[in-house]
Motif scaffolding. Structure first.
Motif, PDB file in Angstrom:
ATOM      1  N   PRO A 161      -2.616  13.046  -7.349  1.00 38.75           N
ATOM      2  CA  PRO A 161      -1.308  12.211  -7.416  1.00 38.75           C
ATOM      3  C   PRO A 161      -1.044  11.784  -5.813  1.00 38.75           C
ATOM      4  O   PRO A 161      -1.096  12.754  -5.191  1.00 38.75           O
ATOM      5  N   ARG A 162      -0.458  10.607  -5.837  1.00 38.77           N
ATOM      6  CA  ARG A 162       0.068  10.314  -4.784  1.00 38.77           C
ATOM      7  C   ARG A 162       1.772  11.077  -4.705  1.00 38.77           C
ATOM      8  O   ARG A 162       2.182  11.281  -5.745  1.00 38.77           O
ATOM      9  N   LEU A 163       2.038  11.084  -3.467  1.00 33.01           N
ATOM     10  CA  LEU A 163       3.441  11.888  -3.333  1.00 33.01           C
ATOM     11  C   LEU A 163       4.276  11.363  -2.227  1.00 33.01           C
ATOM     12  O   LEU A 163       3.535  11.027  -1.264  1.00 33.01           O
ATOM     13  N   PRO A 198       3.308   2.329  -4.969  1.00 27.16           N
ATOM     14  CA  PRO A 198       3.456   2.101  -6.349  1.00 27.16           C
ATOM     15  C   PRO A 198       4.339   3.289  -6.781  1.00 27.16           C
ATOM     16  O   PRO A 198       3.762   4.501  -6.915  1.00 27.16           O
ATOM     17  N   PHE A 199       5.240   3.001  -7.737  1.00 31.34           N
ATOM     18  CA  PHE A 199       6.097   4.016  -8.530  1.00 31.34           C
ATOM     19  C   PHE A 199       5.859   3.737  -9.985  1.00 31.34           C
ATOM     20  O   PHE A 199       5.462   2.659 -10.437  1.00 31.34           O
ATOM     21  N   ALA A 236      -1.891  10.931  -0.584  1.00 28.49           N
ATOM     22  CA  ALA A 236      -2.298  11.790  -1.831  1.00 28.49           C
ATOM     23  C   ALA A 236      -2.244  13.182  -1.558  1.00 28.49           C
ATOM     24  O   ALA A 236      -2.421  13.685  -0.499  1.00 28.49           O
ATOM     25  N   TYR A 237      -2.147  13.956  -2.748  1.00 30.26           N
ATOM     26  CA  TYR A 237      -2.226  15.461  -2.831  1.00 30.26           C
ATOM     27  C   TYR A 237      -3.168  16.085  -1.836  1.00 30.26           C
ATOM     28  O   TYR A 237      -2.727  16.896  -1.198  1.00 30.26           O
ATOM     29  N   TRP A 238      -4.266  15.945  -1.942  1.00 28.83           N
ATOM     30  CA  TRP A 238      -5.447  16.356  -1.310  1.00 28.83           C
ATOM     31  C   TRP A 238      -5.419  16.195   0.078  1.00 28.83           C
ATOM     32  O   TRP A 238      -6.004  17.159   0.779  1.00 28.83           O
ATOM     33  N   ASP A 239      -4.818  15.104   0.466  1.00 27.40           N
ATOM     34  CA  ASP A 239      -4.792  14.729   1.843  1.00 27.40           C
ATOM     35  C   ASP A 239      -3.626  15.591   2.642  1.00 27.40           C
ATOM     36  O   ASP A 239      -3.704  15.577   4.111  1.00 27.40           O
ATOM     37  N   MET A 259       5.128   9.099  -8.914  1.00 28.03           N
ATOM     38  CA  MET A 259       4.293   8.393  -7.998  1.00 28.03           C
ATOM     39  C   MET A 259       3.159   8.369  -9.077  1.00 28.03           C
ATOM     40  O   MET A 259       2.561   8.936 -10.008  1.00 28.03           O
ATOM     41  N   GLU A 260       2.143   7.300  -8.446  1.00 32.79           N
ATOM     42  CA  GLU A 260       1.022   7.011  -9.412  1.00 32.79           C
ATOM     43  C   GLU A 260       0.127   8.311  -9.205  1.00 32.79           C
ATOM     44  O   GLU A 260       0.006   9.070  -8.270  1.00 32.79           O
TER      45      GLU A 260
END
Length: 299
Positions: A161-163, A198-199, A236-239, A259-260
């Protein structure tokens, strides 16, 4: 159709040169030319445009390229299944991954992978550019962005997920936004490829242009700018997993907009005849990412 001809075809397609392909195949250039001509006669189409200076694929050659890869992989898979040494994982694993994901997640796995499979070699392309998987001869692409329609085969590996995040010292000084509208009161660090954030609002994706004095072309640089306290970033989460763990970044959760939800995807040229080197890597990647998710669950 001889697999030798297919290998010569692939070598010429990669090298864009008959003489360079001949050196790779350890044969004479004349033999390469003859085998390409024989293959073209068998197929009834011209595969290459050839001049004294250059060799390039025709439209028919481009169309034939993925089929040639598949036929060679099928032969190699059959040999691995039939030969006594089929349990060994060998060969060159060619893959591509986004820059931050490749450096943060894939690279730390490679020592364990190569230790477990001593006959395996790895070529890793770390780039935020979406490359031509078939045309450049990659076994595998790891992708974290939304996938466009494609004839390639995609397999979901993990949620991504994006955060929103910022440095703790930034939040102490400027406060933490709690709504989408309150983001207008903060400088946002914008990735050039994603100028609108994007929300998810009432189940719908709403793209909102945020305010910011800093726009950056690279995901890793956006993350570093957030760590330096330049503002709020959407990543993104993993980033940002290592930074969430060590506390150099904190997640920001809004009350009126999520978040998307993205995913990490493994993309391969075909579902059939997937090489053992790809299978063992993906098994290790999934196990590693599952372990990380259990140690720091996604909120």
């Amino acid at each position: 159709m001889l697999t030798t001809d297919l290998r010569i075809f692939l070598a010429v397609a990669t090298a864009r040169s008959l003489s360079d392909a001949a050196r790779r195949m350890d044969v004479m250039p004349m033999q390469v030319s003859r085998r390409i001509t024989a293959l073209e006669q068998e197929l009834g189409v011209r595969l290459f445009q050839r001049t004294t200076r250059a060799v390039s694929l025709t439209a028919e050659g481009e169309a034939f390229l993925p089929y040639a890869h598949t036929m060679i992989e099928a032969e190699e898979s059959a040999l691995r299944e039939l030969q006594p040494s089929s349990s060994r994982v060998t060969g060159l694993l060619r893959m591509t991954a986004p820059s931050v994901f490749g450096q943060s997640i894939v690279l730390p796995m490679l020592p364990k992978l190569l230790q477990r499979y001593p006959d395996l070699q790895v070529e890793l392309d770390v780039s935020d550019t979406v490359v031509d998987l078939v045309g450049r001869g990659f076994d595998l692409a790891l992708r974290v962005a939304p996938l466009a329609d494609s004839e390639l085969v995609a397999r979901r590996i993990a949620p991504n997920p994006r955060l929103l995040c910022a440095a703790p010292h930034y939040l102490r000084q400027h406060g933490t936004p709690s709504t989408v509208a309150e983001l207008d009161q903060h400088p946002c660090i914008v990735l050039q490829a994603v100028p609108k954030w994007p929300f998810v609002v009432n189940g719908e994706i709403v793209r909102r242009r945020v305010q910011g004095r800093v726009m950056i072309s690279n995901v890793g640089a956006v993350r570093d700018a957030a760590i330096e306290g330049l503002g709020i970033a959407m990543l993104a989460y993993w980033d940002v997993l290592p930074q969430l763990r060590d506390g150099s970044l904190e997640e920001i959760q809004l009350t009126d907009g999520g978040m998307e939800q993205l995913s990490v995807w493994a993309v391969t040229p075909t579902r059939q005849y997937v090489p053992a080197r790809v299978k063992v890597f993906l098994q290790m990647l999934e196990a590693d990412m599952t372990s990380r998710l259990q140690s720091l669950p996604i909120s």
